[in-house]
Write a protein that holds these residues in place. Structure first.
Motif, short mmCIF file in Angstrom:
data_model
loop_
_atom_site.label_atom_id
_atom_site.label_comp_id
_atom_site.label_asym_id
_atom_site.label_seq_id
_atom_site.Cartn_x
_atom_site.Cartn_y
_atom_site.Cartn_z
N LEU A 65 -1.85 -6.02 8.66
CA LEU A 65 -2.08 -6.78 7.43
C LEU A 65 -0.79 -6.92 6.63
O LEU A 65 -0.44 -8.02 6.18
CB LEU A 65 -3.14 -6.09 6.58
CG LEU A 65 -3.37 -6.68 5.18
CD1 LEU A 65 -4.04 -8.03 5.29
CD2 LEU A 65 -4.17 -5.74 4.33
N THR A 66 -0.07 -5.82 6.45
CA THR A 66 1.16 -5.84 5.68
C THR A 66 2.18 -6.78 6.30
O THR A 66 2.81 -7.58 5.61
CB THR A 66 1.75 -4.42 5.57
OG1 THR A 66 0.76 -3.56 5.00
CG2 THR A 66 2.98 -4.39 4.70
N MET A 113 2.29 2.44 3.39
CA MET A 113 3.09 1.54 4.23
C MET A 113 4.54 1.50 3.74
O MET A 113 4.79 1.60 2.54
CB MET A 113 2.53 0.11 4.18
CG MET A 113 1.22 -0.07 4.89
SD MET A 113 1.39 0.08 6.67
CE MET A 113 0.46 1.55 6.94
N LEU A 145 -7.12 3.52 9.36
CA LEU A 145 -6.68 2.84 8.14
C LEU A 145 -5.23 2.38 8.25
O LEU A 145 -4.91 1.23 7.94
CB LEU A 145 -6.84 3.76 6.93
CG LEU A 145 -6.29 3.20 5.61
CD1 LEU A 145 -7.14 2.02 5.15
CD2 LEU A 145 -6.23 4.27 4.55
N HIS A 146 -4.35 3.24 8.72
CA HIS A 146 -2.94 2.89 8.83
C HIS A 146 -2.72 1.80 9.89
O HIS A 146 -1.85 0.94 9.72
CB HIS A 146 -2.10 4.13 9.13
CG HIS A 146 -2.07 5.09 8.00
ND1 HIS A 146 -1.82 6.42 8.16
CD2 HIS A 146 -2.28 4.93 6.66
CE1 HIS A 146 -1.87 7.04 6.99
NE2 HIS A 146 -2.15 6.15 6.07
N CYS A 172 7.83 -3.34 9.52
CA CYS A 172 6.78 -2.58 8.83
C CYS A 172 6.58 -1.27 9.57
O CYS A 172 6.50 -1.25 10.79
CB CYS A 172 5.48 -3.37 8.81
SG CYS A 172 5.58 -4.84 7.80
N HIS A 229 0.87 -1.18 0.00
CA HIS A 229 0.00 0.00 0.00
C HIS A 229 0.91 1.23 0.00
O HIS A 229 1.95 1.25 0.67
CB HIS A 229 -0.89 -0.02 1.24
CG HIS A 229 -1.98 1.00 1.21
ND1 HIS A 229 -1.79 2.28 1.64
CD2 HIS A 229 -3.26 0.92 0.77
CE1 HIS A 229 -2.91 2.96 1.49
NE2 HIS A 229 -3.83 2.15 0.96
N ARG A 276 4.34 2.41 9.76
CA ARG A 276 3.15 3.13 9.33
C ARG A 276 3.34 4.63 9.58
O ARG A 276 4.01 5.01 10.54
CB ARG A 276 1.90 2.61 10.04
CG ARG A 276 1.87 2.88 11.51
CD ARG A 276 0.55 2.39 12.06
NE ARG A 276 0.43 2.74 13.46
CZ ARG A 276 -0.05 1.97 14.39
NH1 ARG A 276 -0.46 0.76 14.08
NH2 ARG A 276 -0.12 2.37 15.62
N SER A 303 -4.84 -0.62 10.64
CA SER A 303 -5.28 -1.89 10.09
C SER A 303 -4.32 -2.39 9.00
O SER A 303 -4.05 -3.59 8.91
CB SER A 303 -6.70 -1.79 9.55
OG SER A 303 -6.78 -0.86 8.52
N LEU A 304 -3.80 -1.48 8.18
CA LEU A 304 -2.85 -1.88 7.15
C LEU A 304 -1.52 -2.34 7.73
O LEU A 304 -0.82 -3.15 7.12
CB LEU A 304 -2.60 -0.71 6.18
CG LEU A 304 -3.72 -0.39 5.20
CD1 LEU A 304 -3.41 0.88 4.46
CD2 LEU A 304 -3.93 -1.53 4.24
N HIS A 305 -1.17 -1.83 8.91
CA HIS A 305 0.10 -2.17 9.55
C HIS A 305 0.17 -3.67 9.83
O HIS A 305 1.12 -4.35 9.43
CB HIS A 305 0.23 -1.35 10.84
CG HIS A 305 1.58 -1.35 11.44
ND1 HIS A 305 1.78 -1.22 12.78
CD2 HIS A 305 2.82 -1.46 10.89
CE1 HIS A 305 3.07 -1.24 13.04
NE2 HIS A 305 3.72 -1.38 11.90
#
Length: 178
Positions: A67-68, A41, A60-61, A52, A38, A54, A63-65
Motif C-alpha cells: 500500500l505504501t 513503515m 499487517l506489515h 519501502c 504509517h 517493512r 499489507s502496508l508494504h
C-alpha cells in the motif's frame, strides 16, 4: 513476500522528494503532494529511487508494504503526469459549463446544480455533455468524479444520467404490457 512493495519507485530529476519524520512530500511540475506514513513503515532514498522497507513479515506489515509503495508511486505519477477521469452526460438538455471555480450542471432538474471545485482539481468541458476531471491527487480526482456522478446517476431504463466514459450501464426491459 510482497512483489509490489519490493519494487523500487523511480523518479525523474524534475521531481523533488523530501522524507522528514513520519511523512513524505513530493513536488513536481503539476503540484505538491504529501503523505503521512504509517509509523511502522520506512522509506529510503537511493540515487533517484525510493525503497519501502517493512520491519517484519507479519500480515499487517505485508499489507502496508504494498500500500505504501503504491501510494508513493501514485503521488510521483500525479505530480509529473497528473490523473484524469472523463465523464459523459446523457439526456435531453443535459449540459455543463465552468464558471470560475464552480461547475454548473443542467441535469434535468428545475434549476442548475452548482458544484464547487476543490483546490487542485480542474474540470474542462470538451463539448456540452463531455467533462474531464483532472488533478495531481488520484484519490481526489476519483472522489470529485464520483460526487459529480452521484448528482444524477445513470438509470437502467433509458440510460440517462452522468456516467464515466466507457462505463457500461446494465439496461432493463421496460413494461411488457400490451
Amino acid at each position: 513476500m510482497s512483489r509490489i512493495g519490493k519494487k523500487p519507485i523511480p523518479f525523474s530529476d524534475r521531481v523533488k522528494v523530501e522524507i522528514a519524520g513520519g511523512s513524505i512530500s513530493v513536488e513536481g511540475p503539476k503540484g505538491k503532494l504529501s503523505l503521512r506514513l504509517h509509523p511502522s513503515m520506512a522509506v529510503k532514498m537511493e540515487d533517484s529511487q525510493l525503497h519501502c522497507i517493512r520491519p517484519s513479515d507479519n500480515k499487517l506489515h505485508r499489507s502496508l508494504h504494498g500500500l505504501t509503495r503504491t501510494l508513493i508511486a501514485n503521488m510521483i505519477e500525479g505530480v509529473t503526469k497528473g490523473f484524469e477521469k472523463k465523464m459523459e452526460m446523457i439526456g435531453v438538455g443535459y449540459r455543463a459549463s465552468v464558471q470560475g471555480r464552480n461547475l454548473s450542471l443542467m441535469l434535468g432538474y428545475s434549476h442548475p446544480l452548482i458544484f464547487p471545485l476543490p483546490d487542485g482539481i480542474h474540470v474542462s468541458v470538451e463539448s456540452q455533455n463531455l467533462l474531464t476531471v483532472s488533478g495531481a491527487d488520484k484519490q481526489q480526482v476519483g472522489e470529485v468524479a464520483a460526487k459529480i456522478r452521484s448528482l444524477r446517476p445513470p438509470e437502467p431504463y433509458k440510460g440517462k444520467g452522468v456516467k464515466y466514459a466507457g462505463e457500461r450501464i446494465r439496461r432493463k426491459a421496460g413494461k411488457a404490457g400490451a
